[in-house]
Design a protein around this motif. Structure first.
Motif, PDB file in Angstrom:
ATOM      1  N   GLY A  61      -3.860  53.455-119.451  1.00  0.00           N
ATOM      2  CA  GLY A  61      -5.056  52.622-120.191  1.00  0.00           C
ATOM      3  C   GLY A  61      -5.897  52.147-119.218  1.00  0.00           C
ATOM      4  O   GLY A  61      -5.491  51.382-118.416  1.00  0.00           O
ATOM      5  N   ALA A  62      -6.982  52.391-119.395  1.00  0.00           N
ATOM      6  CA  ALA A  62      -8.174  52.271-118.432  1.00  0.00           C
ATOM      7  C   ALA A  62      -8.773  50.800-118.719  1.00  0.00           C
ATOM      8  O   ALA A  62      -9.511  50.910-119.795  1.00  0.00           O
ATOM      9  CB  ALA A  62      -8.806  53.157-117.922  1.00  0.00           C
ATOM     10  N   SER A  63      -8.818  49.819-117.883  1.00  0.00           N
ATOM     11  CA  SER A  63      -9.869  48.732-117.946  1.00  0.00           C
ATOM     12  C   SER A  63     -11.100  49.406-117.295  1.00  0.00           C
ATOM     13  O   SER A  63     -11.239  50.106-116.577  1.00  0.00           O
ATOM     14  CB  SER A  63      -9.523  47.533-117.329  1.00  0.00           C
ATOM     15  N   PRO A  64     -12.291  48.708-117.883  1.00  0.00           N
ATOM     16  CA  PRO A  64     -13.881  49.351-117.400  1.00  0.00           C
ATOM     17  C   PRO A  64     -13.809  49.090-115.956  1.00  0.00           C
ATOM     18  O   PRO A  64     -14.291  49.814-115.264  1.00  0.00           O
ATOM     19  CB  PRO A  64     -14.916  48.552-118.118  1.00  0.00           C
ATOM     20  N   GLU A  65     -13.162  47.931-115.449  1.00  0.00           N
ATOM     21  CA  GLU A  65     -13.309  47.769-113.979  1.00  0.00           C
ATOM     22  C   GLU A  65     -12.701  48.805-113.097  1.00  0.00           C
ATOM     23  O   GLU A  65     -13.055  49.447-112.179  1.00  0.00           O
ATOM     24  CB  GLU A  65     -12.763  46.365-113.602  1.00  0.00           C
ATOM     25  N   LEU A  66     -11.548  49.058-113.688  1.00  0.00           N
ATOM     26  CA  LEU A  66     -10.504  50.141-112.998  1.00  0.00           C
ATOM     27  C   LEU A  66     -11.172  51.428-113.012  1.00  0.00           C
ATOM     28  O   LEU A  66     -11.156  52.315-112.171  1.00  0.00           O
ATOM     29  CB  LEU A  66      -9.134  50.037-113.630  1.00  0.00           C
ATOM     30  N   TYR A  67     -11.860  51.932-114.087  1.00  0.00           N
ATOM     31  CA  TYR A  67     -12.457  52.864-114.620  1.00  0.00           C
ATOM     32  C   TYR A  67     -13.608  53.019-113.460  1.00  0.00           C
ATOM     33  O   TYR A  67     -13.690  54.060-112.833  1.00  0.00           O
ATOM     34  CB  TYR A  67     -13.024  53.097-115.922  1.00  0.00           C
ATOM     35  N   ALA A  68     -14.400  52.243-113.349  1.00  0.00           N
ATOM     36  CA  ALA A  68     -15.460  52.195-112.457  1.00  0.00           C
ATOM     37  C   ALA A  68     -14.888  52.441-110.895  1.00  0.00           C
ATOM     38  O   ALA A  68     -15.529  53.171-110.208  1.00  0.00           O
ATOM     39  CB  ALA A  68     -16.353  50.900-112.394  1.00  0.00           C
ATOM     40  N   GLU A  69     -13.928  51.571-110.522  1.00  0.00           N
ATOM     41  CA  GLU A  69     -13.391  51.553-109.189  1.00  0.00           C
ATOM     42  C   GLU A  69     -13.028  53.094-108.800  1.00  0.00           C
ATOM     43  O   GLU A  69     -13.287  53.697-107.786  1.00  0.00           O
ATOM     44  CB  GLU A  69     -12.458  50.635-109.099  1.00  0.00           C
ATOM     45  N   MET A  70     -12.109  53.703-109.852  1.00  0.00           N
ATOM     46  CA  MET A  70     -11.541  54.928-109.623  1.00  0.00           C
ATOM     47  C   MET A  70     -12.826  56.008-109.610  1.00  0.00           C
ATOM     48  O   MET A  70     -12.780  56.860-108.629  1.00  0.00           O
ATOM     49  CB  MET A  70     -10.735  55.057-110.835  1.00  0.00           C
ATOM     50  N   LYS A  71     -13.542  55.721-110.227  1.00  0.00           N
ATOM     51  CA  LYS A  71     -14.777  56.837-110.219  1.00  0.00           C
ATOM     52  C   LYS A  71     -15.780  56.652-108.922  1.00  0.00           C
ATOM     53  O   LYS A  71     -15.898  57.722-108.417  1.00  0.00           O
ATOM     54  CB  LYS A  71     -15.928  56.285-111.321  1.00  0.00           C
ATOM     55  N   ARG A  72     -15.650  55.255-108.352  1.00  0.00           N
ATOM     56  CA  ARG A  72     -16.286  55.156-107.086  1.00  0.00           C
ATOM     57  C   ARG A  72     -15.639  55.681-106.077  1.00  0.00           C
ATOM     58  O   ARG A  72     -16.069  56.746-105.053  1.00  0.00           O
ATOM     59  CB  ARG A  72     -16.501  53.755-106.867  1.00  0.00           C
ATOM     60  N   ASN A  73     -13.941  55.507-106.125  1.00  0.00           N
ATOM     61  CA  ASN A  73     -13.240  55.810-105.111  1.00  0.00           C
ATOM     62  C   ASN A  73     -13.216  57.397-105.074  1.00  0.00           C
ATOM     63  O   ASN A  73     -13.120  58.151-103.893  1.00  0.00           O
ATOM     64  CB  ASN A  73     -11.626  55.590-105.480  1.00  0.00           C
TER      65      ASN A  73
END
Lengths: 355, 283
Positions: A61-73
């Protein structure tokens, strides 16, 4: 004039020049291929149906921050063309991203495991050549004898062998029933070997753990190497037999015999040298088979090499690892083919300047 | 007349003839699986887990090759597995045959940029070891039997394109093609009606060998857990299931692999025999 296939009568300088030109030409030719492979590796993540980020985060389950970080990664927040050039320029600097699973750089993970695969592959090829050439010679010399039929029948079966099954059968016989060899891994857990070269056989020598640790490493290596070497062994034996049979018909063989040389002397000194060229070609072709086989062999024997790593990363959907691994594997294949080509030119002067 | 000569040449090769017989029987068994198999492949028989083959002590005459870890009949699963594997082989060959022949024909006939573009693609596909390439395709599409068929076809494509291209190039150089051009025939007509039929020999041989590669690679994917998924009675999947029971139930490990080996060996022998019969020059 008939040229001898090995160095003789050929200036070394000429050879070096030819090889240098060959390497240059091959490097230029492999650039488009590398670009293509990098494009495939790059598009891989983007081809996956659905959102790869959600796919990766899905279970937790993704928090918006985690999602953004993963996307950037993953570099997915930029335009596609920019992403590709970013990927290539980073790859050229040896940065292939971070493994989602282990959080370590992909290139480091690769370099940790690569020696294990090379060691396994080298020993497998070594065994294939060491056993395949004598078997092929004997089969050719004793043509149409029961021995010949046995070797050629065996080679035919070996060539068709599903090696993932062959590995299990050998484990069943040698590990489970006879208890001669360990089932998996590179060395007994009793030993803690410092990976200085990454080659376990060498590292055990350097480690001061002594003979027993070397023996343990060797015992772990034997079955996987035999399994991996099976198809190359069959190919080498077949090729040795057929090319030797062809050479043995030549006039110069009869001349050598007429001079009073012994039969086996003629076979080994005169015939084998000329028969060697197609054999080397087959060995070169088999390198690809070994890399393919390594993926299966490593999975069966839990051998901590590249193959097992890639299969695991596909199962775990670790896309940076798949992406980087594919690119690195392609580079390895291209490099190996280059080396085989160069060797071929060294051995066969008739081929020089023709490829 | 021509076919009779071919058949006689083919019959001289005992290995190829025997392979053809074995494969025919296997195909028949696969087709008639529901009638031939003694049990349903998915049926779980209570109380007969890990039963050894019938001839061993503890075996049961109802289960000739024993049962697996959850009590399914191994023989029935093998028979249904033949359906899967031979079907996969047929689909892979059909796919590679159509795409490979088309691309090879385009590359060989038109040459120029079409040729170099197709060849570049072939180079890229060939720079990855075959199983790795299949794994990559599966990584994108997700593991399933259908995707395994697609992956294995992609893997088989490059060698197919190369062989078709090479024989098209050889045919194109022959005078009859010039003659047909001078009659005003269209490119499509020449390529399909004149050149392609004359390239059939290497294509047939490659298709036969493609069967063995396709079956082997699909089984390998199944074994790695990236092809057919359990409980499909596929030989590679059965092997992978059997791995945990290697110490207790050897029949679960040996039988599926033996089936793969026999089928692959037969297709290889058949391919060799066809090559010798169709094109003595290639020998």
């Amino acid at each position: 004039m008939i040229e001898s296939p090995l160095f003789f009568g050929d200036s070394i300088r000429n050879l070096v020049q030819v090889i240098f030109q060959l390497i240059l030409r091959r490097l230029v030719v492999s650039i488009p291929t590398l670009i293509g492979v990098s494009l495939v590796a790059f598009l891989l993540i983007r081809w996956v149906p659905g959102d790869p980020v959600m796919l990766l985060l899905g279970e937790r389950g993704a928090s918006p921050e985690l999602y953004a970080e993963m996307k950037r990664n993953l570099g997915l927040d930029r335009p596609l063309v920019e992403q590709y050039f970013g990927f290539v320029s980073q790859a050229l600097q040896g940065d292939l991203g971070i493994s989602i699973h282990s959080k370590r750089p992909v290139i480091e993970e690769f370099l940790d495991r690569f020696p294990a695969t090379v060691e396994l592959g080298l020993i497998a090829m070594f065994w294939a050549v060491l056993a395949g050439i004598p078997l092929g010679i004997l089969a050719a010399v004793k043509r149409n004898s029961p021995f010949d039929y046995l070797v050629m029948g065996g080679a035919l079966v070996g060539y068709s062998m599903p090696i993932f099954w062959w590995g299990l059968v050998l484990i069943l016989v040698f590990s489970v029933t006879l208890g001669w060899t360990p089932v998996s891994g590179r060395i007994s857990v009793m030993y803690d070997i410092d990976p200085r070269t990454g080659f376990m056989l060498v590292d055990t020598w350097l480690s001061g753990e002594g003979w027993a640790s070397f023996k343990s490493a060797l015992a772990h290596l034997i079955l996987p190497a035999v399994v991996l070497g099976t198809i190359p062994l069959a190919a080498v034996a077949r090729m040795t037999r057929s090319s030797l049979l062809e050479v043995l018909r030549e006039d110069y063989i009869r001349t050598a015999r007429a001079k009073g040389l012994s039969f086996y002397g003629v076979v080994v000194v005169h015939a084998l040298r000329n028969a060697l060229i197609p054999i080397i070609t087959v060995v070169g072709l088999m390198v690809g088979a070994v890399l393919t086989g390594a993926i299966l062999t490593e999975t069966i024997f839990s051998w901590p090499g590249i193959g097992k790593w890639l299969v695991n990363s596909v199962t775990a959907r670790d896309y940076p690892v798949i992406q980087g691994g594919v690119l690195l594997m392609a580079i390895v294949v291209i490099a190996v083919n280059l080396v085989v080509d160069v060797l071929y030119q060294v051995v066969n002067p008739l081929m020089r300047g023709k490829s | 007349m021509e076919y009779r000569r071919l058949w006689r040449a083919f019959c001289r090769n005992k290995g190829a003839l025997a392979s053809l017989a074995v494969l025919s029987i296997l195909c028949l068994v696969a087709l008639l699986a529901p009638w031939v198999a003694p049990h349903d492949p998915a049926e779980v028989h209570e109380g007969v887990l890990n039963l050894p083959p019938a001839w061993m002590s503890g075996g049961h005459s109802q289960f000739w090759l024993g049962t697996d870890d959850i009590g399914r009949d191994v023989l029935s699963r093998l028979i249904y597995g033949a359906r899967v594997s031979l079907g996969v082989g047929a689909m892979v060959v059909t796919l590679t045959l159509s795409f490979g022949a088309l691309l090879g024909l385009l590359a060989g006939y038109f040459g120029g940029w079409i040729d170099s573009t197709i060849l570049r693609g072939v180079d890229i596909l060939m720079s990855l070891p075959s199983i790795l390439l299949a794994i990559v395709v599966v990584a994108v599409l997700g593991p399933s039997l259908t995707n395994a068929v697609i992956a294995v076809s992609v893997v088989a494509l490059p060698s197919f394109i190369r062989i078709v291209r090479a024989s098209v190039l050889a045919e194109k150089a022959k005078p009859y093609v010039d003659a047909t051009v001078s009659f005003g025939a269209s490119h499509t007509r020449i390529a399909i009606k004149n050149i392609l039929p004359n390239c059939m020999a290497p294509i047939i041989v490659q298709a036969t060998l493609g069967f063995s590669d396709g079956i082997l690679n699909a089984a390998a994917l199944g074994f790695l857990g990236l092809g057919a998924q359990p409980p499909t009675p596929e030989w590679g999947v059965m092997l992978s299931d059997a791995r945990s029971y290697i110490e207790t139930a050897w029949w679960m490990v040996t039988m599926p692999g033996l089936c793969i080996l026999v089928v692959v060996l037969c297709f290889n022998l058949l391919g060799d025999g066809l090559r010798d019969a169709l094109d003595p020059k290639l020998k």
